[in-house]
Design a protein around this motif. Structure first.
Motif, mmCIF file in Angstrom:
data_model
loop_
_atom_site.group_PDB
_atom_site.id
_atom_site.type_symbol
_atom_site.label_atom_id
_atom_site.label_comp_id
_atom_site.label_asym_id
_atom_site.label_seq_id
_atom_site.Cartn_x
_atom_site.Cartn_y
_atom_site.Cartn_z
ATOM 1 N N UNK A 97 0.807 -1.213 0.000
ATOM 2 C CA UNK A 97 0.000 0.000 0.000
ATOM 3 C C UNK A 97 0.845 1.269 0.000
ATOM 4 N N UNK A 98 2.025 1.238 0.583
ATOM 5 C CA UNK A 98 2.899 2.420 0.569
ATOM 6 C C UNK A 98 3.299 2.767 -0.855
ATOM 7 N N UNK A 99 3.653 1.754 -1.641
ATOM 8 C CA UNK A 99 3.994 1.992 -3.054
ATOM 9 C C UNK A 99 2.774 2.511 -3.800
ATOM 10 N N UNK A 100 1.632 1.875 -3.574
ATOM 11 C CA UNK A 100 0.415 2.250 -4.297
ATOM 12 C C UNK A 100 -0.001 3.686 -3.968
ATOM 13 N N UNK A 101 0.061 4.066 -2.692
ATOM 14 C CA UNK A 101 -0.344 5.420 -2.298
ATOM 15 C C UNK A 101 0.561 6.488 -2.903
ATOM 16 N N UNK A 102 1.853 6.205 -2.974
ATOM 17 C CA UNK A 102 2.793 7.225 -3.448
ATOM 18 C C UNK A 102 2.893 7.262 -4.969
ATOM 19 N N UNK A 103 2.565 6.171 -5.635
ATOM 20 C CA UNK A 103 2.672 6.129 -7.095
ATOM 21 C C UNK A 103 1.353 6.422 -7.805
ATOM 22 N N UNK A 104 0.216 6.122 -7.174
ATOM 23 C CA UNK A 104 -1.080 6.260 -7.839
ATOM 24 C C UNK A 104 -1.387 7.680 -8.329
ATOM 25 N N UNK A 105 -1.108 8.757 -7.541
ATOM 26 C CA UNK A 105 -1.423 10.104 -8.050
ATOM 27 C C UNK A 105 -0.709 10.421 -9.364
ATOM 28 N N UNK A 106 0.581 10.126 -9.436
ATOM 29 C CA UNK A 106 1.328 10.390 -10.670
ATOM 30 C C UNK A 106 0.841 9.537 -11.826
ATOM 31 N N UNK A 107 0.513 8.271 -11.526
ATOM 32 C CA UNK A 107 -0.014 7.383 -12.565
ATOM 33 C C UNK A 107 -1.336 7.922 -13.109
ATOM 34 N N UNK A 108 -2.195 8.407 -12.201
ATOM 35 C CA UNK A 108 -3.479 8.978 -12.624
ATOM 36 C C UNK A 108 -3.300 10.207 -13.504
ATOM 37 N N UNK A 109 -2.351 11.064 -13.150
ATOM 38 C CA UNK A 109 -2.066 12.257 -13.967
ATOM 39 C C UNK A 109 -1.589 11.841 -15.357
ATOM 40 N N UNK A 110 -0.696 10.865 -15.396
ATOM 41 C CA UNK A 110 -0.211 10.374 -16.686
ATOM 42 C C UNK A 110 -1.322 9.778 -17.525
ATOM 43 N N UNK A 111 -2.282 9.111 -16.859
ATOM 44 C CA UNK A 111 -3.416 8.520 -17.580
ATOM 45 C C UNK A 111 -4.275 9.600 -18.222
ATOM 46 N N UNK A 112 -4.516 10.694 -17.493
ATOM 47 C CA UNK A 112 -5.318 11.794 -18.043
ATOM 48 C C UNK A 112 -4.621 12.401 -19.268
ATOM 49 N N UNK A 116 0.697 7.127 -18.626
ATOM 50 C CA UNK A 116 0.613 7.629 -20.000
ATOM 51 C C UNK A 116 0.749 6.502 -21.023
ATOM 52 N N UNK A 117 1.800 5.694 -20.898
ATOM 53 C CA UNK A 117 2.031 4.607 -21.850
ATOM 54 C C UNK A 117 0.940 3.540 -21.754
ATOM 55 N N UNK A 118 0.452 3.300 -20.546
ATOM 56 C CA UNK A 118 -0.590 2.282 -20.367
ATOM 57 C C UNK A 118 -1.876 2.683 -21.087
ATOM 58 N N UNK A 119 -2.247 3.958 -21.017
ATOM 59 C CA UNK A 119 -3.458 4.414 -21.714
ATOM 60 C C UNK A 119 -3.276 4.298 -23.225
#
Length: 274
Positions: free
Chosen positions: A85-100, A157-160
């Motif tokens: 969960x520590x990895x997920x909490x710290x990485x998810x915001x940036x991943x979400x921005x990249x997805x947008x 970004x790449x995943x989207x």
């Protein structure tokens, strides 16, 4: 009203695609998106739906299925205490921005450009599956600070642009930085939700020309493909898990790597050949 024969053929293809993706997900632990996107594309193309925005429809529909499969996977892995969960909490915001950002870029590109991007990235993933080794390491801890600020949006970004969840990029990233494979797979499921939720919202708002799109498509998400695929993957994923406990997954992953390379090269050939 669409031709009933065409709807029947579309339903049969989607049932087969969902069943195959579910078995592979359970057997190899790979996300279904990397199979669903080319499968949707070839199915819709074969049925005569060949609009300039067909790849966007395939990406969006694949990502919509990932919302359901990722949530189910995270809950399942969390019951076993495998999610970092520590990895997920710290990485998810940036991943979400990249997805947008990925949605903004994807909606502005032509279908053939997205095909070329998918083919190139899928080729890289396939080669890694063929040649990658579990003992490879770049570090013993996950990147932080500026490296995380760059890498986390890049994953989204790449995943989207490929219509996939967090597994294809997230799992290698984590294992190369010392996260055990089973915990990397569990945490990458959470990456998938961070990618899929904002991107699907964006794709639902996309303006897709009515001519040449499959029936019952809202924005860029095709509802029959979403519903049928989810139903079939939920049914067949346990079969893949059952097979995984009775077979050695290592040679199977190599075989899947070859299969993925062939899919990628075929998509690139179609782009080059026009």
């Amino acid at each position: 009203m669409p031709d009933p024969d065409l709807l029947l053929a579309m339903t049969a293809m989607l049932l087969a695609i969902g069943a195959f993706a579910g078995v592979l997900a359970g057997l190899l632990g790979v996300g279904g998106g990397i199979i669903l996107v080319p499968s949707f594309f070839y199915a819709f193309h074969t049925l005569g739906y060949d609009s300039a925005q067909l790849m966007q429809i395939c990406l969006a529909t694949s990502l919509a299925t990932i919302i359901v499969t990722s949530a189910r996977s995270v809950l399942s892995h969390n019951r076993k205490g495998a999610v970092e969960w520590q990895i997920l909490r710290t990485w998810a915001p940036g991943i979400g921005i990249g997805a947008v950002v990925g949605v903004i870029v994807a909606t502005s590109l032509r279908s053939d450009v997205l095909q070329a991007i998918f083919g190139t990235l899928a080729l890289c993933v396939g080669i890694y599956m063929l040649l990658g080794r579990t003992h490879w390491r770049l570090s013993t801890s996950m990147p932080g600070g500026m490296r995380r600020a760059v890498l986390s949006p890049l994953v989204g970004f790449l995943s989207v642009l490929m219509g996939i969840g967090g597994g294809s990029f997230g799992v290698p990233l984590m294992t190369l930085h010392g996260v055990p494979i089973h915990r990397a797979v569990a945490t990458a499921a959470g990456f998938g939700a961070a990618i899929a939720v904002p991107s699907v919202i964006g794709f639902l708002l996309m303006d897709v020309a009515p001519g040449g799109r499959p029936p019952w498509t809202i924005g860029a998400v095709n509802l029959p493909a979403f519903g049928i695929t989810i139903a079939m993957t939920l049914l067949t994923a346990p079969l893949g898990v059952w097979l995984a406990h009775r077979m050695d997954p290592k040679p199977l992953k190599r075989i899947f790597g070859v299969f993925l390379v062939m899919i990628a090269l075929n998509m690139l050939r179609k782009v080059i050949g026009g």
